[in-house]
Design a protein around this motif. Structure first.
Motif, PDB file in Angstrom:
ATOM      1  N   ARG A  45      47.039  41.238  46.890  1.00  0.00           N
ATOM      2  CA  ARG A  45      46.612  41.438  46.020  1.00  0.00           C
ATOM      3  C   ARG A  45      44.861  42.637  46.081  1.00  0.00           C
ATOM      4  NH1 ARG A  45      45.619  38.172  40.809  1.00  0.00           N
ATOM      5  NH2 ARG A  45      44.549  39.357  39.562  1.00  0.00           N
ATOM      6  N   ASP A  96      42.402  45.167  41.105  1.00  0.00           N
ATOM      7  CA  ASP A  96      42.456  44.864  40.092  1.00  0.00           C
ATOM      8  C   ASP A  96      42.106  45.930  39.179  1.00  0.00           C
ATOM      9  OD1 ASP A  96      43.821  42.529  40.189  1.00  0.00           O
ATOM     10  OD2 ASP A  96      41.954  40.840  39.742  1.00  0.00           O
ATOM     11  N   PRO A  98      46.777  44.072  38.018  1.00  0.00           N
ATOM     12  CA  PRO A  98      46.744  43.593  39.611  1.00  0.00           C
ATOM     13  C   PRO A  98      47.330  44.593  40.099  1.00  0.00           C
ATOM     14  CG  PRO A  98      48.135  42.633  38.185  1.00  0.00           C
ATOM     15  CD  PRO A  98      47.624  43.283  36.764  1.00  0.00           C
ATOM     16  N   ALA A 141      45.000  38.816  33.148  1.00  0.00           N
ATOM     17  CA  ALA A 141      45.926  38.608  33.139  1.00  0.00           C
ATOM     18  C   ALA A 141      47.150  37.557  33.440  1.00  0.00           C
ATOM     19  CB  ALA A 141      45.835  38.677  34.869  1.00  0.00           C
TER      20      ALA A 141
END
Length: 311
Positions: A158, A161, A269, A304
């Protein structure tokens, strides 16, 4: 047609001698003669005549030479397209106006020596298949949509965000707000014709609607971002969500308002996906760059979906 024979033919044509061509190719003169003889048999013509000063091209040899050179150039381009040390790093950003395109622009500014091919693939299945086949080296996705775990060999991290903001026209009831609580949006019509069922962003907004009781409409044809902005500017009853890092330009007369959403802030994300066996030398550089550049905001006060892989 034997490309080594074609390469030998060009070497002899350039050197003017079988012996000199053999030295240039690091093979024996006998091997040169055999390759030229095999090529002449396959073409059905004589390519060289022996002369006191060496080998001279026949009329047929002169006609064949430019095509032989082009054959070698095409072969080199074909090989280069799959040699990871010679071809560009191929990255799918989904949308050229989105946050991930901005991440790749930052990467290019930091590493201008790395050649890039920036691509747009729509569905996650298509992108993952391209990763597995080697057609692309990396893709940005929201990992992972419910019921669709990543296949064996596909890695992810990831990297961003992205906060969602509310975009309204000047006549909207919330146009003057400095920020708006997410729960306060219940009852307001949020128009997003770009949502497609079955996509990861479709799954994201399904969960957002279900958890906070929002009204997100995906009705009508999707004529693109320009038409969406025109409609939002002219329709006080409609608003839309827009990523904080999405780069859009609209006419000054639209007077659109971008309003932060809070309590909690919904974040989209973005993850980088790649195949663990991908050998492209620039892939590790991209991953290191994104890791160093990634902001690590406090997750407190953000939202999220529960199916998104943790950071």
């Amino acid at each position: 047609m034997d490309l080594e024979a074609v390469r030998t033919f060009v070497a002899v044509a350039d050197a003017g001698q079988f012996q000199k061509a053999a030295a240039d190719l690091s093979i024996t003169q006998q091997a040169v003669s055999k390759r030229i003889a095999a090529l002449e048999r396959s073409l059905g013509v004589r390519l060289f005549t022996r002369a006191p000063r060496g080998a001279e091209l026949t009329i047929d040899g002169q006609a064949f030479l430019p095509h032989a050179r082009e054959l070698l150039r095409v072969a080199e381009r074909a090989a280069g397209s799959v040699r990871t040390d010679r071809r560009p790093l191929r990255v799918d950003v989904i949308n050229l106006r989105g946050a991930t395109s901005g991440l790749m622009r930052d990467f290019h500014r930091a590493h201008p020596e790395i050649e890039l091919d920036v691509m747009k693939l729509f569905e996650i299945e298509e992108a993952v298949a391209a990763l597995r086949s080697g057609a692309i080296d990396a893709t940005f996705r929201a990992v992972a949509a419910p019921g669709r775990p990543l296949p064996e060999g596909i890695e992810s991290v990831r990297v961003l965000d992205e906060p969602l903001q509310l975009l309204t026209g000047p006549g909207h009831a919330l146009a003057g707000a400095r920020s708006v609580a997410l729960g306060r949006l219940a009852g307001h019509r949020i128009w997003m014709p770009g949502i497609v069922p079955g996509t990861e962003w479709g799954a994201y907004y399904d969960d957002l609607v279900a958890e906070f009781g929002l009204t997100v409409e995906a009705t009508g044809p999707n004529f693109g971002s320009d038409a969406l902005l025109d409609t939002i500017a002219d329709t006080p009853a409609l608003a839309t969500f827009m990523g904080a890092h999405t780069r859009l330009i609209w006419p000054a007369g639209h007077d659109l308002r971008s309003i932060p959403v809070t309590d909690p802030t919904p974040v989209y994300p973005h993850s980088l996906l790649w195949h663990r066996d991908n050998p492209h030398p620039a892939l590790a550089t991209l991953r290191s760059h994104l890791a160093a550049a990634a902001d690590r905001p406090d997750a407190t006060g953000t939202w999220a979906p529960g199916w998104v892989l943790p950071r």
